[in-house]
Design an enzyme around this catalytic site. Sequence first.
Site, PDB file in Angstrom:
ATOM      1  N   HIS A   1       0.973  -1.198  -0.098  1.00  0.00           N
ATOM      2  CA  HIS A   1      -0.065   0.105  -0.096  1.00  0.00           C
ATOM      3  C   HIS A   1       0.857   1.264   0.022  1.00  0.00           C
ATOM      4  O   HIS A   1       1.990   1.158   0.584  1.00  0.00           O
ATOM      5  CB  HIS A   1      -0.965  -0.011   1.017  1.00  0.00           C
ATOM      6  CG  HIS A   1      -0.372  -0.278   2.568  1.00  0.00           C
ATOM      7  ND1 HIS A   1       0.217  -1.264   3.077  1.00  0.00           N
ATOM      8  CD2 HIS A   1      -0.109   0.865   3.600  1.00  0.00           C
ATOM      9  CE1 HIS A   1       0.690  -1.310   4.099  1.00  0.00           C
ATOM     10  NE2 HIS A   1       0.725   0.101   4.472  1.00  0.00           N
TER      11      HIS A   1
ATOM     12  N   HIS B   1       0.725   5.241   1.065  1.00  0.00           N
ATOM     13  CA  HIS B   1       0.182   6.430   1.709  1.00  0.00           C
ATOM     14  C   HIS B   1       0.390   7.684   0.799  1.00  0.00           C
ATOM     15  O   HIS B   1       1.266   7.971   0.454  1.00  0.00           O
ATOM     16  CB  HIS B   1       0.799   6.527   3.269  1.00  0.00           C
ATOM     17  CG  HIS B   1       0.681   5.477   4.265  1.00  0.00           C
ATOM     18  ND1 HIS B   1      -0.113   5.564   5.123  1.00  0.00           N
ATOM     19  CD2 HIS B   1       1.423   4.299   4.256  1.00  0.00           C
ATOM     20  CE1 HIS B   1      -0.085   4.592   5.899  1.00  0.00           C
ATOM     21  NE2 HIS B   1       0.909   3.766   5.308  1.00  0.00           N
TER      22      HIS B   1
HETATM   23  P1  AMP Z   1       1.317   0.772   7.638  1.00  0.00           P
HETATM   24  O1  AMP Z   1       1.556   1.171   9.011  1.00  0.00           O
HETATM   25  O2  AMP Z   1       2.272   1.424   6.677  1.00  0.00           O
HETATM   26  O3  AMP Z   1       1.207  -0.849   7.295  1.00  0.00           O
HETATM   27  O4  AMP Z   1      -0.247   1.290   7.207  1.00  0.00           O
HETATM   28  C1  AMP Z   1      -1.428   0.704   7.415  1.00  0.00           C
HETATM   29  C2  AMP Z   1      -2.287   1.574   7.464  1.00  0.00           C
HETATM   30  O5  AMP Z   1      -3.630   1.057   7.234  1.00  0.00           O
HETATM   31  C3  AMP Z   1      -2.436   2.477   8.706  1.00  0.00           C
HETATM   32  O6  AMP Z   1      -2.397   3.871   8.540  1.00  0.00           O
HETATM   33  C4  AMP Z   1      -3.870   2.166   9.243  1.00  0.00           C
HETATM   34  O7  AMP Z   1      -4.499   3.302   9.860  1.00  0.00           O
HETATM   35  C5  AMP Z   1      -4.789   1.536   8.009  1.00  0.00           C
HETATM   36  N1  AMP Z   1      -5.788   0.745   8.096  1.00  0.00           N
HETATM   37  C6  AMP Z   1      -5.953  -0.208   8.781  1.00  0.00           C
HETATM   38  N2  AMP Z   1      -7.025  -0.815   8.688  1.00  0.00           N
HETATM   39  C7  AMP Z   1      -7.664  -0.083   7.993  1.00  0.00           C
HETATM   40  C8  AMP Z   1      -9.329  -0.217   7.580  1.00  0.00           C
HETATM   41  N3  AMP Z   1      -9.960  -0.886   7.928  1.00  0.00           N
HETATM   42  N4  AMP Z   1      -9.560   0.781   6.656  1.00  0.00           N
HETATM   43  C9  AMP Z   1      -8.641   1.844   6.260  1.00  0.00           C
HETATM   44  N5  AMP Z   1      -7.476   2.032   6.797  1.00  0.00           N
HETATM   45  C10 AMP Z   1      -6.869   0.951   7.695  1.00  0.00           C
END
Ligand code: AMP
Length: 137
Positions: free
Chosen positions: A100, A102
Amino acid sequence: MSQDDVFCKIIRGEIPCYKIFEDQDVLAFLDISQVTKGHVLVIPKEHYDNFLAAPQEVIHKVMDVAQRIGQVQIQMLGAKGVNILTNCYEAAGQSVNHFHVHVIPRYEKGDGFILEMKDNSKDLNLPMIAKSIKDQL
Ligand code: AMP
């Protein structure tokens, strides 16, 4: 192949999201945590553990969407800048095991996003480090 991570569940429609963009290959939606207003995640529909594991064509498609979203965040949300980042593996802060990107709009200092990059180069052998990476490319 589809997996059990939260983003695969969003793709399958098992968990809701605030959808921003969708096509055959890519989905973009609001990050549930909203580091700043309008923080978006862009993901491939096909599962890859992270950026380092994804094929080039998938990276291109995801980054094309990330670029367009960043442009809109500046035009429409009043952002003054955008941070585009992707974490690979737990040591780098990756908490969801699905590639993913950001896209984080930036408004001002202290807007909620902190990225600190210190200069730790003092005792490092830069020519040797450069060579050890360069030789493997
Ligand atoms: P990372 O720390 O780079 O793996 O980022 C994962 C991101 O996914 C975090 O910023 C979370 O807030 C986001 N996240 C986790 N679950 C969900 C969800 N159900 N819907 C939207 N964002 C999510």
